[in-house]
Design a protein around this motif. Sequence first.
Motif, PDB file in Angstrom:
ATOM      1  N   MET A 122       0.828  -1.191   0.000  1.00 16.05           N
ATOM      2  CA  MET A 122       0.000   0.000   0.000  1.00 16.05           C
ATOM      3  C   MET A 122       0.871   1.253   0.000  1.00 16.05           C
ATOM      4  O   MET A 122       0.624   2.177  -0.758  1.00 16.05           O
ATOM      5  CB  MET A 122      -0.918  -0.016   1.221  1.00 16.05           C
ATOM      6  N   LYS A 123       1.884   1.253   0.852  1.00 16.69           N
ATOM      7  CA  LYS A 123       2.722   2.443   0.961  1.00 16.69           C
ATOM      8  C   LYS A 123       3.448   2.738  -0.337  1.00 16.69           C
ATOM      9  O   LYS A 123       3.534   3.892  -0.745  1.00 16.69           O
ATOM     10  CB  LYS A 123       3.760   2.258   2.065  1.00 16.69           C
ATOM     11  N   LEU A 124       3.968   1.701  -0.975  1.00 17.45           N
ATOM     12  CA  LEU A 124       4.785   1.901  -2.161  1.00 17.45           C
ATOM     13  C   LEU A 124       3.988   2.522  -3.297  1.00 17.45           C
ATOM     14  O   LEU A 124       4.419   3.495  -3.924  1.00 17.45           O
ATOM     15  CB  LEU A 124       5.411   0.570  -2.601  1.00 17.45           C
ATOM     16  N   LEU A 125       2.807   2.002  -3.546  1.00 19.12           N
ATOM     17  CA  LEU A 125       1.972   2.555  -4.616  1.00 19.12           C
ATOM     18  C   LEU A 125       1.500   3.970  -4.288  1.00 19.12           C
ATOM     19  O   LEU A 125       1.438   4.827  -5.167  1.00 19.12           O
ATOM     20  CB  LEU A 125       0.784   1.633  -4.886  1.00 19.12           C
ATOM     21  N   SER A 126       1.201   4.212  -3.028  1.00 18.55           N
ATOM     22  CA  SER A 126       0.818   5.563  -2.610  1.00 18.55           C
ATOM     23  C   SER A 126       1.960   6.550  -2.812  1.00 18.55           C
ATOM     24  O   SER A 126       1.742   7.674  -3.282  1.00 18.55           O
ATOM     25  CB  SER A 126       0.396   5.565  -1.141  1.00 18.55           C
ATOM     26  N   ILE A 127       3.171   6.139  -2.472  1.00 16.96           N
ATOM     27  CA  ILE A 127       4.333   7.007  -2.648  1.00 16.96           C
ATOM     28  C   ILE A 127       4.585   7.282  -4.122  1.00 16.96           C
ATOM     29  O   ILE A 127       4.909   8.408  -4.509  1.00 16.96           O
ATOM     30  CB  ILE A 127       5.565   6.398  -1.952  1.00 16.96           C
ATOM     31  N   VAL A 128       4.395   6.271  -4.964  1.00 24.12           N
ATOM     32  CA  VAL A 128       4.562   6.470  -6.407  1.00 24.12           C
ATOM     33  C   VAL A 128       3.554   7.488  -6.922  1.00 24.12           C
ATOM     34  O   VAL A 128       3.892   8.387  -7.698  1.00 24.12           O
ATOM     35  CB  VAL A 128       4.435   5.119  -7.157  1.00 24.12           C
ATOM     36  N   PHE A 129       2.295   7.365  -6.492  1.00 27.48           N
ATOM     37  CA  PHE A 129       1.271   8.331  -6.912  1.00 27.48           C
ATOM     38  C   PHE A 129       1.581   9.739  -6.393  1.00 27.48           C
ATOM     39  O   PHE A 129       1.358  10.729  -7.096  1.00 27.48           O
ATOM     40  CB  PHE A 129      -0.120   7.896  -6.454  1.00 27.48           C
ATOM     41  N   LEU A 130       2.080   9.840  -5.174  1.00 29.46           N
ATOM     42  CA  LEU A 130       2.431  11.143  -4.624  1.00 29.46           C
ATOM     43  C   LEU A 130       3.588  11.782  -5.394  1.00 29.46           C
ATOM     44  O   LEU A 130       3.561  12.981  -5.675  1.00 29.46           O
ATOM     45  CB  LEU A 130       2.773  11.018  -3.138  1.00 29.46           C
ATOM     46  N   LEU A 131       4.592  10.985  -5.731  1.00 33.40           N
ATOM     47  CA  LEU A 131       5.711  11.515  -6.512  1.00 33.40           C
ATOM     48  C   LEU A 131       5.276  11.921  -7.912  1.00 33.40           C
ATOM     49  O   LEU A 131       5.720  12.951  -8.446  1.00 33.40           O
ATOM     50  CB  LEU A 131       6.843  10.489  -6.578  1.00 33.40           C
ATOM     51  N   LEU A 132       4.396  11.138  -8.514  1.00 35.55           N
ATOM     52  CA  LEU A 132       3.856  11.487  -9.831  1.00 35.55           C
ATOM     53  C   LEU A 132       3.059  12.787  -9.762  1.00 35.55           C
ATOM     54  O   LEU A 132       3.175  13.651 -10.638  1.00 35.55           O
ATOM     55  CB  LEU A 132       2.987  10.346 -10.372  1.00 35.55           C
ATOM     56  N   ALA A 133       2.267  12.954  -8.703  1.00 31.27           N
ATOM     57  CA  ALA A 133       1.515  14.194  -8.518  1.00 31.27           C
ATOM     58  C   ALA A 133       2.452  15.381  -8.326  1.00 31.27           C
ATOM     59  O   ALA A 133       2.197  16.467  -8.864  1.00 31.27           O
ATOM     60  CB  ALA A 133       0.582  14.068  -7.313  1.00 31.27           C
ATOM     61  N   LEU A 134       3.545  15.176  -7.587  1.00 37.28           N
ATOM     62  CA  LEU A 134       4.528  16.238  -7.397  1.00 37.28           C
ATOM     63  C   LEU A 134       5.136  16.659  -8.730  1.00 37.28           C
ATOM     64  O   LEU A 134       5.215  17.847  -9.035  1.00 37.28           O
ATOM     65  CB  LEU A 134       5.622  15.784  -6.436  1.00 37.28           C
ATOM     66  N   ILE A 135       5.520  15.693  -9.547  1.00 37.59           N
ATOM     67  CA  ILE A 135       6.118  15.999 -10.850  1.00 37.59           C
ATOM     68  C   ILE A 135       5.123  16.721 -11.746  1.00 37.59           C
ATOM     69  O   ILE A 135       5.464  17.717 -12.396  1.00 37.59           O
ATOM     70  CB  ILE A 135       6.638  14.707 -11.512  1.00 37.59           C
ATOM     71  N   LEU A 136       3.878  16.247 -11.782  1.00 37.81           N
ATOM     72  CA  LEU A 136       2.863  16.903 -12.616  1.00 37.81           C
ATOM     73  C   LEU A 136       2.563  18.313 -12.142  1.00 37.81           C
ATOM     74  O   LEU A 136       2.398  19.233 -12.949  1.00 37.81           O
ATOM     75  CB  LEU A 136       1.583  16.072 -12.642  1.00 37.81           C
ATOM     76  N   GLU A 137       2.493  18.491 -10.839  1.00 36.71           N
ATOM     77  CA  GLU A 137       2.166  19.816 -10.298  1.00 36.71           C
ATOM     78  C   GLU A 137       3.296  20.814 -10.518  1.00 36.71           C
ATOM     79  O   GLU A 137       3.052  21.995 -10.764  1.00 36.71           O
ATOM     80  CB  GLU A 137       1.837  19.701  -8.813  1.00 36.71           C
ATOM     81  N   VAL A 138       4.518  20.352 -10.448  1.00 42.49           N
ATOM     82  CA  VAL A 138       5.657  21.248 -10.649  1.00 42.49           C
ATOM     83  C   VAL A 138       5.812  21.618 -12.121  1.00 42.49           C
ATOM     84  O   VAL A 138       6.157  22.746 -12.448  1.00 42.49           O
ATOM     85  CB  VAL A 138       6.946  20.594 -10.096  1.00 42.49           C
ATOM     86  N   THR A 139       5.515  20.688 -13.020  1.00 39.82           N
ATOM     87  CA  THR A 139       5.799  20.925 -14.432  1.00 39.82           C
ATOM     88  C   THR A 139       4.603  21.382 -15.260  1.00 39.82           C
ATOM     89  O   THR A 139       4.768  22.201 -16.160  1.00 39.82           O
ATOM     90  CB  THR A 139       6.364  19.649 -15.083  1.00 39.82           C
ATOM     91  N   LEU A 140       3.403  20.880 -14.992  1.00 40.11           N
ATOM     92  CA  LEU A 140       2.298  21.109 -15.917  1.00 40.11           C
ATOM     93  C   LEU A 140       1.143  21.967 -15.412  1.00 40.11           C
ATOM     94  O   LEU A 140       0.575  22.747 -16.164  1.00 40.11           O
ATOM     95  CB  LEU A 140       1.708  19.756 -16.367  1.00 40.11           C
ATOM     96  N   THR A 141       0.740  21.799 -14.203  1.00 43.81           N
ATOM     97  CA  THR A 141      -0.534  22.363 -13.769  1.00 43.81           C
ATOM     98  C   THR A 141      -0.398  23.148 -12.465  1.00 43.81           C
ATOM     99  O   THR A 141       0.566  22.980 -11.728  1.00 43.81           O
ATOM    100  CB  THR A 141      -1.574  21.241 -13.593  1.00 43.81           C
ATOM    101  N   THR A 142      -1.381  23.993 -12.223  1.00 44.80           N
ATOM    102  CA  THR A 142      -1.432  24.706 -10.950  1.00 44.80           C
ATOM    103  C   THR A 142      -2.452  24.086 -10.004  1.00 44.80           C
ATOM    104  O   THR A 142      -2.597  24.538  -8.870  1.00 44.80           O
ATOM    105  CB  THR A 142      -1.798  26.190 -11.157  1.00 44.80           C
ATOM    106  N   ILE A 143      -3.157  23.065 -10.459  1.00 42.70           N
ATOM    107  CA  ILE A 143      -4.110  22.370  -9.594  1.00 42.70           C
ATOM    108  C   ILE A 143      -3.313  21.584  -8.548  1.00 42.70           C
ATOM    109  O   ILE A 143      -2.391  20.850  -8.893  1.00 42.70           O
ATOM    110  CB  ILE A 143      -5.010  21.434 -10.423  1.00 42.70           C
ATOM    111  N   PRO A 144      -3.643  21.729  -7.280  1.00 45.04           N
ATOM    112  CA  PRO A 144      -2.844  21.099  -6.216  1.00 45.04           C
ATOM    113  C   PRO A 144      -3.061  19.589  -6.116  1.00 45.04           C
ATOM    114  O   PRO A 144      -3.732  19.091  -5.211  1.00 45.04           O
ATOM    115  CB  PRO A 144      -3.305  21.827  -4.959  1.00 45.04           C
TER     116      PRO A 144
END
Length: 135
Positions: A1-23
Amino acid sequence: MKLLSIVFLLLALILEVTLTTIPLLFLILLCLIVLFKEKWLFIAAFVLGALFDLLLLKTLGTTSAFLVLFLFLVLLYQSKFEIATGYFVIIASFFGSLLFLFISGYTHLIIIQAILSSIIALVLFKSIQKFGNVL
C-alpha cells in the motif's frame, strides 16, 4: 500500500511542478489521510512539500506547513464529522485548494481551479475507496 501511494504522490509532485497549478499533491494526500489515517502521510506531506518549494524556488517550508496543518485539521474534525464521505472530501478539497492557491499567489481563475480540484478529489476518493486494497 505504501509503495503505490508514494509512487502516486511523486507522480503528482512531478505533474504539479511541471504542468498544472491544480494542487494534485494536496488532493492525493487529502484522500489518503481521510481513508487510511496513517501517520507516515504527515512525514510524506512535509518532505514532498519541501521538495515542491525547492523545485519551484519558493520560500522553503510554506507548502509543507500548509499540507501538514491542513491534514492535521482534517483529522482533528474526525470526532465531530464523518470525514470518510464524498461530501466531506468535496468541501475540504474546495476550501483547501482555494486556500492553497491563494497562499501560493495564484490569482487567475482561482474559483474554477478550486471547483475542478473538488471534482478531481471526489474521483480520486471514490477510486481509492474502490481499489483501496490494492494500495
